[in-house]
Scaffold this motif. Sequence first.
Motif, PDB file in Angstrom:
ATOM      1  N   VAL A 153       0.821  -1.230   0.000  1.00 58.59           N
ATOM      2  CA  VAL A 153       0.000   0.000   0.000  1.00 58.59           C
ATOM      3  C   VAL A 153       0.849   1.271   0.000  1.00 58.59           C
ATOM      4  CG1 VAL A 153      -1.610   1.352   1.423  1.00 58.59           C
ATOM      5  CG2 VAL A 153      -2.128  -1.029   0.830  1.00 58.59           C
ATOM      6  N   PRO A 154       1.901   1.386   0.817  1.00 57.32           N
ATOM      7  CA  PRO A 154       2.701   2.627   0.757  1.00 57.32           C
ATOM      8  C   PRO A 154       3.286   2.876  -0.641  1.00 57.32           C
ATOM      9  CG  PRO A 154       3.197   1.425   2.766  1.00 57.32           C
ATOM     10  CD  PRO A 154       2.344   0.510   1.924  1.00 57.32           C
TER      11      PRO A 154
ATOM     12  N   GLU B 130       2.388   5.941  -3.211  1.00 57.64           N
ATOM     13  CA  GLU B 130       3.448   6.851  -3.665  1.00 57.64           C
ATOM     14  C   GLU B 130       3.502   6.915  -5.198  1.00 57.64           C
ATOM     15  OE1 GLU B 130       8.264   7.308  -2.871  1.00 57.64           O
ATOM     16  OE2 GLU B 130       7.215   5.489  -2.266  1.00 57.64           O
ATOM     17  N   VAL B 131       3.469   5.751  -5.828  1.00 57.44           N
ATOM     18  CA  VAL B 131       3.552   5.715  -7.296  1.00 57.44           C
ATOM     19  C   VAL B 131       2.367   6.470  -7.908  1.00 57.44           C
ATOM     20  CG1 VAL B 131       3.427   4.206  -9.325  1.00 57.44           C
ATOM     21  CG2 VAL B 131       4.858   3.553  -7.359  1.00 57.44           C
TER      22      VAL B 131
ATOM     23  N   PRO C 140      -4.337  13.308  -4.559  1.00 56.29           N
ATOM     24  CA  PRO C 140      -3.788  11.961  -4.370  1.00 56.29           C
ATOM     25  C   PRO C 140      -4.492  11.237  -3.228  1.00 56.29           C
ATOM     26  CG  PRO C 140      -2.057  13.646  -4.199  1.00 56.29           C
ATOM     27  CD  PRO C 140      -3.361  14.368  -4.260  1.00 56.29           C
ATOM     28  N   PRO C 141      -4.961  10.011  -3.457  1.00 53.97           N
ATOM     29  CA  PRO C 141      -5.555   9.240  -2.368  1.00 53.97           C
ATOM     30  C   PRO C 141      -4.499   8.916  -1.310  1.00 53.97           C
ATOM     31  CG  PRO C 141      -5.886   8.162  -4.511  1.00 53.97           C
ATOM     32  CD  PRO C 141      -4.949   9.292  -4.726  1.00 53.97           C
ATOM     33  N   ASP C 142      -4.892   8.986  -0.026  1.00 55.03           N
ATOM     34  CA  ASP C 142      -3.936   8.632   1.026  1.00 55.03           C
ATOM     35  C   ASP C 142      -3.886   7.098   1.182  1.00 55.03           C
ATOM     36  OD1 ASP C 142      -6.230   7.959   2.393  1.00 55.03           O
ATOM     37  OD2 ASP C 142      -6.118   9.636   3.798  1.00 55.03           O
ATOM     38  N   GLU C 143      -3.056   6.653   2.102  1.00 48.56           N
ATOM     39  CA  GLU C 143      -2.867   5.196   2.231  1.00 48.56           C
ATOM     40  C   GLU C 143      -4.162   4.486   2.619  1.00 48.56           C
ATOM     41  OE1 GLU C 143       0.535   3.894   4.442  1.00 48.56           O
ATOM     42  OE2 GLU C 143       1.914   5.098   3.238  1.00 48.56           O
TER      43      GLU C 143
ATOM     44  N   TRP D   1      -9.139   0.723  -1.800  1.00 52.61           N
ATOM     45  CA  TRP D   1      -9.137   0.436  -3.245  1.00 52.61           C
ATOM     46  C   TRP D   1      -8.567  -0.960  -3.505  1.00 52.61           C
ATOM     47  CZ3 TRP D   1      -4.610  -0.126  -6.300  1.00 52.61           C
ATOM     48  CH2 TRP D   1      -4.808  -0.147  -7.676  1.00 52.61           C
ATOM     49  N   LEU D   2      -7.462  -1.276  -2.816  1.00 55.38           N
ATOM     50  CA  LEU D   2      -6.839  -2.588  -3.010  1.00 55.38           C
ATOM     51  C   LEU D   2      -7.778  -3.706  -2.549  1.00 55.38           C
ATOM     52  CD1 LEU D   2      -4.307  -4.133  -3.901  1.00 55.38           C
ATOM     53  CD2 LEU D   2      -3.410  -3.845  -1.572  1.00 55.38           C
TER      54      LEU D   2
END
Length: 166
Positions: free
Chosen positions: A13-14, A18-19, A35-38, A44-45
């Motif tokens: 996830v990190p 970041e990507v 940007p979505p945060d973690e 999402w994952l």
Amino acid sequence: MPTTVRPATADDVPALTEVYAHHVLTGTATFDVDPPDEAARREWLAGHAGGPHRVVVAEVDGRVQGFAASSRFRPRAAYDTSVETSVYLRAGAVGQGLGSALYAGLFDALADQGLHRAYAAVALPNPASEALHRRFGFAVVGTLGEVGFKFGRFHDVRWFEKPLAP
Ligand SMILES: CC(C)(COP(=O)(O)OP(=O)(O)OC[C@H]1O[C@@H](n2cnc3c(N)ncnc32)[C@H](O)[C@@H]1OP(=O)(O)O)[C@@H](O)C(=O)NCCC(=O)NCCS
């Protein structure tokens, strides 16, 4: 350099955050503007845990350099035989075959999922993404003119379609 393409896990996830954030903030490869945060990426994952909707990462020497995803195309049930695919690399990892490695891994994983079509939306211009999609059997179905507004101007989006099964 040893490259591995494998399913993404919660530990990624990190790196996924970041990507993706890089592309949200610097380009039009995605039309997200914040940007979505973690936490958001974790959610999402979780929605891409297998079956037709999944995420694969490319790891080079133990570091995640990018990911590819197959996502729900549209919410209504008759669209469930289609997915939308996307792929994002770290800035320093482009042009080395990683996008192709990710798509190869993703489409291998999707082969037995009963899917019929994959779609990809490419904001123009993006010659690398257009070449990648053509390489994987996508063909252009049309271009939406000025469909998105980011960084103070409108952008065209070209849609690509790939047959997945007869
Ligand atoms: C698009 C992206 C995933 C492609 O991955 P990549 O690892 O750079 O591409 P590959 O090295 O696997 O090459 C794939 C094809 O693209 C071509 N290509 C790569 N970079 C290119 C460039 N800058 N211009 C033109 N063609 C290019 C390669 O020659 C190859 O084509 P071929 O099979 O006909 O020889 C990557 O560049 C990226 O992450 N870009 C930023 C994010 C993005 O645009 N994502 C796509 C959103 S739709």
